[in-house]
Scaffold this motif. Sequence first.
Motif, PDB file in Angstrom:
ATOM      1  N   ILE A   1      62.863 -20.399 -35.751  1.00 19.73           N
ATOM      2  CA  ILE A   1      62.560 -21.045 -37.034  1.00 19.73           C
ATOM      3  C   ILE A   1      61.225 -21.779 -36.938  1.00 19.73           C
ATOM      4  CG2 ILE A   1      63.268 -22.843 -38.659  1.00 19.73           C
ATOM      5  CD1 ILE A   1      65.037 -20.439 -38.872  1.00 19.73           C
ATOM      6  N   LEU A   2      61.037 -22.516 -35.859  1.00 20.89           N
ATOM      7  CA  LEU A   2      59.796 -23.258 -35.678  1.00 20.89           C
ATOM      8  C   LEU A   2      58.601 -22.322 -35.576  1.00 20.89           C
ATOM      9  CD1 LEU A   2      61.132 -25.956 -33.220  1.00 20.89           C
ATOM     10  CD2 LEU A   2      60.187 -26.404 -35.488  1.00 20.89           C
ATOM     11  N   GLU A   3      58.779 -21.206 -34.897  1.00 22.25           N
ATOM     12  CA  GLU A   3      57.698 -20.236 -34.780  1.00 22.25           C
ATOM     13  C   GLU A   3      57.356 -19.633 -36.136  1.00 22.25           C
ATOM     14  OE1 GLU A   3      56.701 -16.030 -32.443  1.00 22.25           O
ATOM     15  OE2 GLU A   3      58.459 -17.220 -31.897  1.00 22.25           O
ATOM     16  N   PHE A   4      58.387 -19.394 -36.954  1.00 18.08           N
ATOM     17  CA  PHE A   4      58.177 -18.767 -38.260  1.00 18.08           C
ATOM     18  C   PHE A   4      57.654 -19.760 -39.293  1.00 18.08           C
ATOM     19  CE2 PHE A   4      60.016 -18.113 -42.512  1.00 18.08           C
ATOM     20  CZ  PHE A   4      59.405 -16.925 -42.855  1.00 18.08           C
ATOM     21  N   LEU A   5      58.257 -20.948 -39.344  1.00 17.10           N
ATOM     22  CA  LEU A   5      57.993 -21.889 -40.427  1.00 17.10           C
ATOM     23  C   LEU A   5      57.094 -23.043 -40.018  1.00 17.10           C
ATOM     24  CD1 LEU A   5      58.839 -22.558 -43.397  1.00 17.10           C
ATOM     25  CD2 LEU A   5      60.697 -23.936 -42.430  1.00 17.10           C
ATOM     26  N   GLY A   6      57.071 -23.381 -38.727  1.00 15.13           N
ATOM     27  CA  GLY A   6      56.441 -24.617 -38.304  1.00 15.13           C
ATOM     28  C   GLY A   6      57.443 -25.753 -38.361  1.00 15.13           C
ATOM     29  N   SER A   7      56.974 -26.956 -38.060  1.00 13.79           N
ATOM     30  CA  SER A   7      57.892 -28.101 -37.958  1.00 13.79           C
ATOM     31  C   SER A   7      57.791 -29.080 -39.114  1.00 13.79           C
ATOM     32  CB  SER A   7      57.620 -28.855 -36.642  1.00 13.79           C
ATOM     33  OG  SER A   7      56.275 -29.320 -36.612  1.00 13.79           O
ATOM     34  N   ASP A   8      56.976 -28.812 -40.117  1.00 17.17           N
ATOM     35  CA  ASP A   8      56.721 -29.791 -41.171  1.00 17.17           C
ATOM     36  C   ASP A   8      57.784 -29.815 -42.267  1.00 17.17           C
ATOM     37  OD1 ASP A   8      54.393 -30.555 -39.919  1.00 17.17           O
ATOM     38  OD2 ASP A   8      53.102 -29.269 -41.156  1.00 17.17           O
ATOM     39  N   ASN A   9      58.646 -28.802 -42.331  1.00 20.13           N
ATOM     40  CA  ASN A   9      59.584 -28.684 -43.450  1.00 20.13           C
ATOM     41  C   ASN A   9      61.038 -28.881 -43.032  1.00 20.13           C
ATOM     42  OD1 ASN A   9      57.212 -26.636 -43.707  1.00 20.13           O
ATOM     43  ND2 ASN A   9      57.738 -27.147 -45.808  1.00 20.13           N
ATOM     44  N   LEU A  10      61.286 -29.318 -41.804  1.00 18.37           N
ATOM     45  CA  LEU A  10      62.640 -29.445 -41.277  1.00 18.37           C
ATOM     46  C   LEU A  10      63.079 -30.897 -41.268  1.00 18.37           C
ATOM     47  CD1 LEU A  10      62.352 -27.017 -38.214  1.00 18.37           C
ATOM     48  CD2 LEU A  10      62.974 -26.476 -40.589  1.00 18.37           C
ATOM     49  N   ILE A  11      64.311 -31.140 -41.712  1.00 16.69           N
ATOM     50  CA  ILE A  11      64.900 -32.469 -41.701  1.00 16.69           C
ATOM     51  C   ILE A  11      66.313 -32.364 -41.131  1.00 16.69           C
ATOM     52  CG2 ILE A  11      63.469 -33.314 -43.604  1.00 16.69           C
ATOM     53  CD1 ILE A  11      65.734 -32.807 -45.509  1.00 16.69           C
ATOM     54  N   PHE A  12      66.998 -33.510 -41.037  1.00 16.59           N
ATOM     55  CA  PHE A  12      68.317 -33.526 -40.408  1.00 16.59           C
ATOM     56  C   PHE A  12      69.262 -34.424 -41.185  1.00 16.59           C
ATOM     57  CE2 PHE A  12      71.066 -36.145 -37.669  1.00 16.59           C
ATOM     58  CZ  PHE A  12      71.966 -35.173 -37.252  1.00 16.59           C
ATOM     59  N   GLY A  13      70.502 -33.957 -41.357  1.00 17.98           N
ATOM     60  CA  GLY A  13      71.547 -34.769 -41.975  1.00 17.98           C
ATOM     61  C   GLY A  13      72.831 -34.667 -41.178  1.00 17.98           C
ATOM     62  N   SER A  14      73.560 -35.781 -41.098  1.00 17.77           N
ATOM     63  CA  SER A  14      74.763 -35.811 -40.263  1.00 17.77           C
ATOM     64  C   SER A  14      75.994 -35.268 -40.985  1.00 17.77           C
ATOM     65  CB  SER A  14      75.056 -37.249 -39.821  1.00 17.77           C
ATOM     66  OG  SER A  14      75.572 -38.018 -40.904  1.00 17.77           O
ATOM     67  N   ASP A  15      76.033 -35.365 -42.312  1.00 22.04           N
ATOM     68  CA  ASP A  15      77.196 -35.033 -43.131  1.00 22.04           C
ATOM     69  C   ASP A  15      78.346 -36.017 -42.919  1.00 22.04           C
ATOM     70  OD1 ASP A  15      78.370 -33.405 -45.142  1.00 22.04           O
ATOM     71  OD2 ASP A  15      79.578 -32.382 -43.647  1.00 22.04           O
ATOM     72  N   TYR A  16      78.097 -37.167 -42.289  1.00 21.06           N
ATOM     73  CA  TYR A  16      79.131 -38.200 -42.189  1.00 21.06           C
ATOM     74  C   TYR A  16      79.685 -38.488 -43.572  1.00 21.06           C
ATOM     75  CZ  TYR A  16      81.043 -42.925 -42.107  1.00 21.06           C
ATOM     76  OH  TYR A  16      81.862 -44.020 -42.276  1.00 21.06           O
ATOM     77  N   PRO A  17      81.011 -38.680 -43.696  1.00 21.30           N
ATOM     78  CA  PRO A  17      82.093 -38.584 -42.718  1.00 21.30           C
ATOM     79  C   PRO A  17      82.994 -37.388 -43.009  1.00 21.30           C
ATOM     80  CG  PRO A  17      82.756 -40.051 -44.480  1.00 21.30           C
ATOM     81  CD  PRO A  17      81.442 -39.410 -44.898  1.00 21.30           C
ATOM     82  N   HIS A  18      82.443 -36.282 -43.433  1.00 18.84           N
ATOM     83  CA  HIS A  18      83.255 -35.157 -43.890  1.00 18.84           C
ATOM     84  C   HIS A  18      83.989 -34.465 -42.744  1.00 18.84           C
ATOM     85  CE1 HIS A  18      80.965 -34.625 -47.953  1.00 18.84           C
ATOM     86  NE2 HIS A  18      81.752 -35.688 -47.924  1.00 18.84           N
ATOM     87  N   MET A  19      84.968 -33.636 -43.116  1.00 21.74           N
ATOM     88  CA  MET A  19      85.826 -33.014 -42.116  1.00 21.74           C
ATOM     89  C   MET A  19      85.052 -32.068 -41.205  1.00 21.74           C
ATOM     90  SD  MET A  19      87.963 -30.272 -44.498  1.00 21.74           S
ATOM     91  CE  MET A  19      88.746 -29.473 -43.093  1.00 21.74           C
ATOM     92  N   ASP A  20      83.926 -31.519 -41.679  1.00 20.81           N
ATOM     93  CA  ASP A  20      83.133 -30.632 -40.829  1.00 20.81           C
ATOM     94  C   ASP A  20      81.980 -31.362 -40.153  1.00 20.81           C
ATOM     95  OD1 ASP A  20      82.128 -30.980 -43.348  1.00 20.81           O
ATOM     96  OD2 ASP A  20      81.650 -28.888 -43.732  1.00 20.81           O
ATOM     97  N   HIS A  21      81.951 -32.689 -40.280  1.00 23.93           N
ATOM     98  CA  HIS A  21      80.983 -33.506 -39.554  1.00 23.93           C
ATOM     99  C   HIS A  21      81.415 -33.647 -38.096  1.00 23.93           C
ATOM    100  CE1 HIS A  21      78.763 -37.104 -38.273  1.00 23.93           C
ATOM    101  NE2 HIS A  21      79.934 -37.616 -37.943  1.00 23.93           N
ATOM    102  N   LYS A  22      80.467 -33.564 -37.188  1.00 25.36           N
ATOM    103  CA  LYS A  22      80.742 -33.756 -35.766  1.00 25.36           C
ATOM    104  C   LYS A  22      80.305 -35.165 -35.371  1.00 25.36           C
ATOM    105  CE  LYS A  22      81.894 -29.412 -35.630  1.00 25.36           C
ATOM    106  NZ  LYS A  22      83.317 -29.032 -35.686  1.00 25.36           N
ATOM    107  N   THR A  23      81.180 -35.906 -34.740  1.00 24.54           N
ATOM    108  CA  THR A  23      80.896 -37.308 -34.458  1.00 24.54           C
ATOM    109  C   THR A  23      79.704 -37.500 -33.532  1.00 24.54           C
ATOM    110  OG1 THR A  23      82.541 -37.262 -32.672  1.00 24.54           O
ATOM    111  CG2 THR A  23      83.276 -38.039 -34.830  1.00 24.54           C
ATOM    112  N   ASP A  24      79.372 -36.498 -32.732  1.00 25.41           N
ATOM    113  CA  ASP A  24      78.242 -36.620 -31.813  1.00 25.41           C
ATOM    114  C   ASP A  24      77.025 -35.824 -32.273  1.00 25.41           C
ATOM    115  OD1 ASP A  24      79.416 -34.166 -31.465  1.00 25.41           O
ATOM    116  OD2 ASP A  24      79.572 -34.285 -29.270  1.00 25.41           O
ATOM    117  N   ILE A  25      76.948 -35.502 -33.558  1.00 25.76           N
ATOM    118  CA  ILE A  25      75.894 -34.615 -34.025  1.00 25.76           C
ATOM    119  C   ILE A  25      74.505 -35.254 -33.914  1.00 25.76           C
ATOM    120  CG2 ILE A  25      76.081 -35.308 -36.462  1.00 25.76           C
ATOM    121  CD1 ILE A  25      75.569 -32.355 -37.178  1.00 25.76           C
TER     122      ILE A  25
END
Length: 360
Positions: free
Chosen positions: A305-329
Amino acid sequence: MLKGYKIIDADSHVYEPYQMWEEYLEPAFKSFAPSPDFTIKGEEILNKYSDLLRLEGAKQVTQAYPLSWLNSFDSESHVLAMKQMGVDVSFVYPTYFSWMIAVDNMAPQLAGAFVRAYNNWLRDFCSYDPQILRGVGVVNLHAPEEIVTELQRVADFGWKAVFLRPNLVKGRSLSSPAYEPFWTKCEELGIAVSLHEGTHSRLPTAGADRFNTRFALHACSHPLEQMMALLSLIEGGVLERHPHLKVGFMESGCGWLPYWLWRLDREYEDLQWEIGDIVKMKPSEYFRRQCFIAIEPSEPYLNEILEFLGSDNLIFGSDYPHMDHKTDIVADMVDLQEKLPKNTIQKILWDNPARFYGLE
């Protein structure tokens, strides 16, 4: 902060207490307050949501965050969970409300009352610690004539983003002419637009016409609706007409993006004669210019993904506290520094979401 990284959680959630509606709904609409079993005057809010799923979801969430559960996921428990994960700033999205606003046959006036009530409640929720809790507003796609007024209202709260479902609402796609004043006002105010799908809604949803299990519905709805939403914004000329508009694609992973942009670029190469008056660049160029996508640390193709798109358009979300959220994400995201450059991790965790959300 975690291991030296400042962290913005670009996609966390609240569990709205059902009692809030009686308090925050305007008097004329209080009788429509939803019941604890997700019905409004006996009408189901959800689609294909089984009792087993309800029980299993509650079990997973309770086990993951027992203190938050005991405190009804209030502001204090949200802030505590974020600090435990190492998050410095958390952008807050709805849970139950994302289903409520996604009942396609809901009367526009009722939808508007729910929107105003939710925004007022979320403002109070975030006031507990406004440095870490940042509200993401909602608008009423059921009533296009109300959108700009509510957008201005949440902007006056100091909020920097609004949330939309990617689905059709009353037959209208995101590029409908009825929404053009909304896009214009978002660009004028510098309000980012987050697209976030939610399975089991009563809007037209990819996969819902042929599958019944959450396994299948959840797998289809999030990436496929986001793919079509991106296409709508490009093919309908929204991104061309509004070059300073910022659009984020949440909780769908990023693996679909390289294929979809390649596919759209390829179609554009063959069919530019059909849409060239509206779409004046390759679709991938629009995405690189003004779109962002949330990644998950377990995705196995991040280097590609980084090779194709670069790093300027990527972000991160935890999805807390939903059932598919991982506590150590969050820790898993930070640990990607073993595979990715540290400056790339910092861009994903802070620099890019700060730019998307317009943090000073």
